[in-house]
Motif scaffolding. Sequence first.
Motif, mmCIF file in Angstrom:
data_model
loop_
_atom_site.group_PDB
_atom_site.id
_atom_site.type_symbol
_atom_site.label_atom_id
_atom_site.label_comp_id
_atom_site.label_asym_id
_atom_site.label_seq_id
_atom_site.Cartn_x
_atom_site.Cartn_y
_atom_site.Cartn_z
ATOM 1 N N ASP A 147 44.591 40.352 45.050
ATOM 2 C CA ASP A 147 44.058 41.706 45.023
ATOM 3 C C ASP A 147 42.683 41.705 45.686
ATOM 4 O OD1 ASP A 147 43.691 44.361 44.472
ATOM 5 O OD2 ASP A 147 43.139 44.043 42.375
ATOM 6 N N ALA A 148 42.515 42.553 46.686
ATOM 7 C CA ALA A 148 41.254 42.592 47.437
ATOM 8 C C ALA A 148 40.084 43.019 46.556
ATOM 9 C CB ALA A 148 41.392 43.542 48.618
ATOM 10 N N THR A 149 40.329 43.890 45.596
ATOM 11 C CA THR A 149 39.262 44.330 44.701
ATOM 12 C C THR A 149 38.763 43.185 43.833
ATOM 13 O OG1 THR A 149 40.291 46.509 44.624
ATOM 14 C CG2 THR A 149 38.644 46.033 42.954
ATOM 15 N N GLN A 150 39.685 42.393 43.315
ATOM 16 C CA GLN A 150 39.276 41.261 42.486
ATOM 17 C C GLN A 150 38.563 40.204 43.322
ATOM 18 O OE1 GLN A 150 42.860 40.006 40.562
ATOM 19 N NE2 GLN A 150 42.452 41.265 38.753
ATOM 20 N N LEU A 151 39.068 39.921 44.513
ATOM 21 C CA LEU A 151 38.425 38.920 45.366
ATOM 22 C C LEU A 151 37.014 39.346 45.759
ATOM 23 C CD1 LEU A 151 41.327 37.805 47.729
ATOM 24 C CD2 LEU A 151 40.289 36.537 45.863
ATOM 25 N N GLY A 175 35.089 41.459 44.101
ATOM 26 C CA GLY A 175 34.274 41.440 42.889
ATOM 27 C C GLY A 175 33.844 40.026 42.519
ATOM 28 N N ILE A 176 34.758 39.078 42.631
ATOM 29 C CA ILE A 176 34.423 37.681 42.345
ATOM 30 C C ILE A 176 33.391 37.174 43.341
ATOM 31 C CG2 ILE A 176 35.366 35.330 42.349
ATOM 32 C CD1 ILE A 176 38.000 36.604 41.302
ATOM 33 N N GLY A 177 33.570 37.519 44.609
ATOM 34 C CA GLY A 177 32.606 37.103 45.631
ATOM 35 C C GLY A 177 31.221 37.691 45.391
ATOM 36 N N LEU A 178 31.170 38.966 45.039
ATOM 37 C CA LEU A 178 29.881 39.604 44.765
ATOM 38 C C LEU A 178 29.196 38.968 43.560
ATOM 39 C CD1 LEU A 178 30.780 43.335 45.372
ATOM 40 C CD2 LEU A 178 29.105 41.992 46.642
ATOM 41 N N TRP A 179 29.949 38.737 42.500
ATOM 42 C CA TRP A 179 29.358 38.127 41.319
ATOM 43 C C TRP A 179 28.889 36.713 41.589
ATOM 44 C CZ3 TRP A 179 27.330 39.863 37.076
ATOM 45 C CH2 TRP A 179 27.681 41.122 36.616
ATOM 46 N N GLY A 222 31.627 33.569 38.423
ATOM 47 C CA GLY A 222 31.790 34.918 38.966
ATOM 48 C C GLY A 222 33.131 35.517 38.594
ATOM 49 N N LEU A 223 34.170 34.690 38.553
ATOM 50 C CA LEU A 223 35.490 35.159 38.127
ATOM 51 C C LEU A 223 35.426 35.644 36.682
ATOM 52 C CD1 LEU A 223 38.863 33.916 38.986
ATOM 53 C CD2 LEU A 223 38.303 33.741 36.580
ATOM 54 N N LEU A 224 34.749 34.878 35.826
ATOM 55 C CA LEU A 224 34.624 35.280 34.423
ATOM 56 C C LEU A 224 33.814 36.564 34.268
ATOM 57 C CD1 LEU A 224 34.005 31.793 32.765
ATOM 58 C CD2 LEU A 224 36.114 33.137 32.764
ATOM 59 N N CYS A 225 32.729 36.688 35.020
ATOM 60 C CA CYS A 225 31.904 37.900 34.948
ATOM 61 C C CYS A 225 32.685 39.116 35.434
ATOM 62 C CB CYS A 225 30.634 37.741 35.774
ATOM 63 S SG CYS A 225 29.451 36.594 35.068
ATOM 64 N N ASN A 226 33.398 38.965 36.543
ATOM 65 C CA ASN A 226 34.188 40.068 37.076
ATOM 66 C C ASN A 226 35.278 40.471 36.089
ATOM 67 O OD1 ASN A 226 34.886 41.872 39.298
ATOM 68 N ND2 ASN A 226 36.746 40.651 39.445
ATOM 69 N N ARG A 232 38.349 48.818 35.738
ATOM 70 C CA ARG A 232 38.476 48.198 37.058
ATOM 71 C C ARG A 232 37.596 48.866 38.111
ATOM 72 N NH1 ARG A 232 43.942 45.839 39.256
ATOM 73 N NH2 ARG A 232 42.950 44.533 40.794
ATOM 74 N N SER A 233 37.369 50.149 37.983
ATOM 75 C CA SER A 233 36.600 50.863 39.006
ATOM 76 C C SER A 233 35.128 50.462 39.020
ATOM 77 C CB SER A 233 36.722 52.371 38.793
ATOM 78 O OG SER A 233 36.167 52.731 37.551
ATOM 79 N N TRP A 234 34.633 49.884 37.933
ATOM 80 C CA TRP A 234 33.235 49.500 37.855
ATOM 81 C C TRP A 234 32.958 48.081 38.339
ATOM 82 C CZ3 TRP A 234 28.999 52.311 36.799
ATOM 83 C CH2 TRP A 234 29.202 53.575 36.293
ATOM 84 N N ALA A 235 33.966 47.301 38.575
ATOM 85 C CA ALA A 235 33.780 45.884 38.894
ATOM 86 C C ALA A 235 32.978 45.694 40.182
ATOM 87 C CB ALA A 235 35.127 45.186 38.997
ATOM 88 N N ILE A 236 33.318 46.416 41.226
ATOM 89 C CA ILE A 236 32.603 46.282 42.507
ATOM 90 C C ILE A 236 31.189 46.849 42.388
ATOM 91 C CG2 ILE A 236 32.605 46.933 44.942
ATOM 92 C CD1 ILE A 236 34.820 45.080 44.446
#
Length: 127
Positions: free
Chosen positions: A13-17, A19-23, A87-91, A100-104
């Motif tokens: 999922d691009a949103t999860q990836l 979000g993990i990258g940002l975190w 970052g995965l855990l934080c996301n 989910r909409s707040w993750a990014i």
Amino acid sequence: MLTEIFPFQFALDATQLSGIGLWSIALYLGFFPVSEWVMEKLQQWFNFAERSLYTSEKEFERTRKARESQNAFYASLFSIVPFLGIGLLCNYGVEIGLGRSWAISIGILACVIGGVYELGRRDGQSS
């Protein structure tokens, strides 16, 4: 193509990836002394592990500078791995807590805060 290589399917999922990258970037910047320590320890371990591959002292010393530079590069690349896990855990925590909409959005905010903190920390060290 990936289904031919792996006998199972997994969805990216691009949103999860993102979000993990940002975190992970936010944590890497916010805890930069820790990331430098991780990089230093990885470089020491790579240098130690590579030393055991050489039987000749002369050959080891001849190629030492190039290998240490290469190990420093690899250590800088692999130093992000622990921050990707955190970052995965934080996301995941933000997705569960706020939706989910707040993750990014929270990930971007954390990146900005981490960047400003790191700039202030470096400015405080220089003066």
